[in-house]
Enzyme design. Structure first.
Site, PDB file in Angstrom:
ATOM      1  CE  LYS A 139      -4.363  -1.765   1.323  1.00 24.50           C
ATOM      2  NZ  LYS A 139      -5.613  -1.695   2.027  1.00 24.50           N
TER       3      LYS A 139
ATOM      4  CE  LYS B 203     -13.367  -3.173   1.108  1.00 19.78           C
ATOM      5  NZ  LYS B 203     -13.080  -2.844   2.484  1.00 19.78           N
TER       6      LYS B 203
ATOM      7  CE  LYS C 224      -6.206  -7.302  -1.571  1.00 24.95           C
ATOM      8  NZ  LYS C 224      -7.015  -7.196  -0.417  1.00 24.95           N
TER       9      LYS C 224
HETATM   10  P1  ATP Z   1      -8.171  -3.508  -0.298  1.00 24.78           P
HETATM   11  O1  ATP Z   1      -8.596  -4.372  -1.443  1.00 24.78           O
HETATM   12  O2  ATP Z   1      -8.371  -2.051  -0.549  1.00 24.78           O
HETATM   13  O3  ATP Z   1      -6.840  -3.862   0.230  1.00 24.78           O
HETATM   14  P2  ATP Z   1      -9.627  -5.229   1.300  1.00 24.78           P
HETATM   15  O4  ATP Z   1     -10.836  -5.559   0.481  1.00 24.78           O
HETATM   16  O5  ATP Z   1      -8.518  -6.210   1.370  1.00 24.78           O
HETATM   17  O6  ATP Z   1      -9.173  -3.805   0.858  1.00 24.78           O
HETATM   18  P3  ATP Z   1     -11.127  -5.417   3.764  1.00 24.78           P
HETATM   19  O7  ATP Z   1     -12.383  -4.744   3.423  1.00 24.78           O
HETATM   20  O8  ATP Z   1     -10.732  -5.135   5.112  1.00 24.78           O
HETATM   21  O9  ATP Z   1      -9.960  -4.948   2.824  1.00 24.78           O
HETATM   22  O10 ATP Z   1     -11.262  -6.980   3.533  1.00 24.78           O
HETATM   23  C1  ATP Z   1     -12.314  -7.695   4.113  1.00 24.78           C
HETATM   24  C2  ATP Z   1     -12.138  -9.168   3.947  1.00 24.78           C
HETATM   25  O11 ATP Z   1     -12.132  -9.525   2.563  1.00 24.78           O
HETATM   26  C3  ATP Z   1     -10.816  -9.723   4.520  1.00 24.78           C
HETATM   27  O12 ATP Z   1     -11.086 -10.931   5.202  1.00 24.78           O
HETATM   28  C4  ATP Z   1      -9.970  -9.972   3.308  1.00 24.78           C
HETATM   29  O13 ATP Z   1      -9.052 -11.015   3.518  1.00 24.78           O
HETATM   30  C5  ATP Z   1     -11.011 -10.380   2.284  1.00 24.78           C
HETATM   31  N1  ATP Z   1     -10.576 -10.110   0.920  1.00 24.78           N
HETATM   32  C6  ATP Z   1     -10.213  -8.902   0.413  1.00 24.78           C
HETATM   33  N2  ATP Z   1      -9.892  -9.011  -0.886  1.00 24.78           N
HETATM   34  C7  ATP Z   1     -10.059 -10.326  -1.214  1.00 24.78           C
HETATM   35  C8  ATP Z   1      -9.895 -11.079  -2.435  1.00 24.78           C
HETATM   36  N3  ATP Z   1      -9.520 -10.505  -3.552  1.00 24.78           N
HETATM   37  N4  ATP Z   1     -10.158 -12.410  -2.403  1.00 24.78           N
HETATM   38  C9  ATP Z   1     -10.570 -13.004  -1.257  1.00 24.78           C
HETATM   39  N5  ATP Z   1     -10.738 -12.355  -0.080  1.00 24.78           N
HETATM   40  C10 ATP Z   1     -10.495 -11.040  -0.056  1.00 24.78           C
END
Ligand code: ATP
Ligand code: LTN
Length: 328
Positions: A115, A199, A196
């Site tokens: 990040k 968001k 991955k």
């Molecule tokens: P960013 O993508 O901006 O880093 P994030 O989506 O990882 O944000 P959170 O909203 O805190 O951040 O994630 C919520 C949950 O979703 C966590 O358990 C994370 O491991 C899961 N998660 C996030 N992205 C993925 C993905 N691409 N595939 C599977 N699980 C995910």
């Protein structure tokens, strides 16, 4: 809270919650509610580690809680609450910052490196993010933390911090275990399967948001990157894009990947993508129908009730920790 084992997890109220968040995390929480005492947090203090618009943030906090409810989290079985309503989260973070966490621990965190990159002009909070996460988990004597693959390193750090504290000052914290379901643990970007689904991706063609309009979502699936081979086959190493679409298809439909490979044998990507686009659209329509039927006032009440219920549990752990280090 009764004598069931404790589950803790959370999602940040930032960006657009996407299929990766749903398939990698939230969907897996639903089944856990009968066997465990589940605590699902809207981690708003984590969201402010990067700049947020105050009005947007307020809206997003309610949005995440609604997404939990629309996904099937039942407030009669599980506790849903907002992190910033329980001040013990930040108090414990400060204590762990001082007595357990080391710069060398946090310097190893790959999410921070991803990040921040080379930018030194990021918040101190972004660097300290994993210690806040450890506090979330440790305050409630959590047994299990169900998350997507990207959070594994943070849970490992949580265990290190808890053990270090317990060893030095006496036992205060339970040592939690991470739970990562193999399927869907890492849903990849639709525009780039080497990263991955995220968001904070710069293009919206990276993800399908749970609140995307269904026609828009169909377009995104049709535009998703594939290879030129035209063979629907699961092979993460050589065909990461198609494998990712197969994972999404399998998790949303309940068909095994093998069944899907058989179904589309010899038919190229056209039908496969069209069917997946329709499946995703139908999923979103039904999800959003539930979502739109939930009232903001009801969500606010659920969050308030959750915070009331958990405050004393968090306070007990915090006071134990304070006592041990000589602060009470
Ligand atoms: P960013 O993508 O901006 O880093 P994030 O989506 O990882 O944000 P959170 O909203 O805190 O951040 O994630 C919520 C949950 O979703 C966590 O358990 C994370 O491991 C899961 N998660 C996030 N992205 C993925 C993905 N691409 N595939 C599977 N699980 C995910
Ligand atoms: N950092 C997590 C969100 C999160 C979390 C937690 C997950 C904050 N506190 C405690 C599990 C347990 C993420 O998914 N980005």
């Amino acid at each position: 809270m009764d004598n069931k084992k404790i589950i803790f997890s959370g999602v940040q109220p930032s960006g657009n919650i996407h299929l990766g968040n749903y398939l990698g995390a939230i969907k897996n929480w639903i089944k856990l509610q009968d066997e465990y005492q589940c605590l699902f947090c809207v981690v708003d203090y984590h969201a402010i580690t990067v700049k947020q618009d105050p009005k947007e943030l307020k809206k997003k906090i309610i949005e995440i809680a609604k997404i939990y409810l629309a996904s099937g989290i039942d407030p009669k079985k599980s506790v849903i609450f907002q992190q910033s309503q329980i001040s013990e989260h930040t108090e414990l973070t400060w204590m762990l910052n001082c007595v357990s966490a080391r710069m060398s621990d946090l310097n190893k965190m790959t999410q921070y490196k991803d990040k921040a990159g080379d930018n030194e002009n990021v918040s101190v909070g972004l660097f300290d993010y994993p210690v806040l996460m450890a506090s979330d988990i440790l305050l409630y004597q959590t047994d299990l933390v169900p998350v997507g693959e990207d959070q594994k390193q943070h849970i490992e750090l949580t265990r290190v911090l808890a053990k270090r504290f317990n060893n030095e000052y006496g036992k205060v914290f339970k040592i939690p275990e991470v739970v990562i379901k193999k399927e869907g643990a890492r849903i990849m970007g639709l525009d780039d399967a080497s990263k991955k689904m995220s968001k904070s991706a710069s293009s919206e063609f990276n993800y399908i948001a749970l609140l995307d309009d269904s026609d828009r979502a169909k377009k995104k699936i049709m535009k998703a990157v594939t290879d030129s081979e035209g063979v629907v086959k699961y092979d993460v190493k050589n065909k990461p894009e198609v494998s990712n679409l197969l994972t999404v298809y399998s998790l949303l439909s309940g068909y095994s990947v093998k069944d899907l490979e058989d179904k589309y044998k010899g038919s190229g990507y056209g039908d496969f993508k069209k069917d997946l686009a329709e499946l995703v659209a139908q999923f979103l329509i039904s999800f959003q129908e539930k979502y739109n039927n939930i009232k903001d006032e009801d969500v606010e009440k659920i969050l308030e009730k959750g915070a009331k219920e958990l405050k004393s549990v968090a306070n007990t752990t915090l006071n134990n920790a304070k006592e041990k280090i000589g602060l009470n």
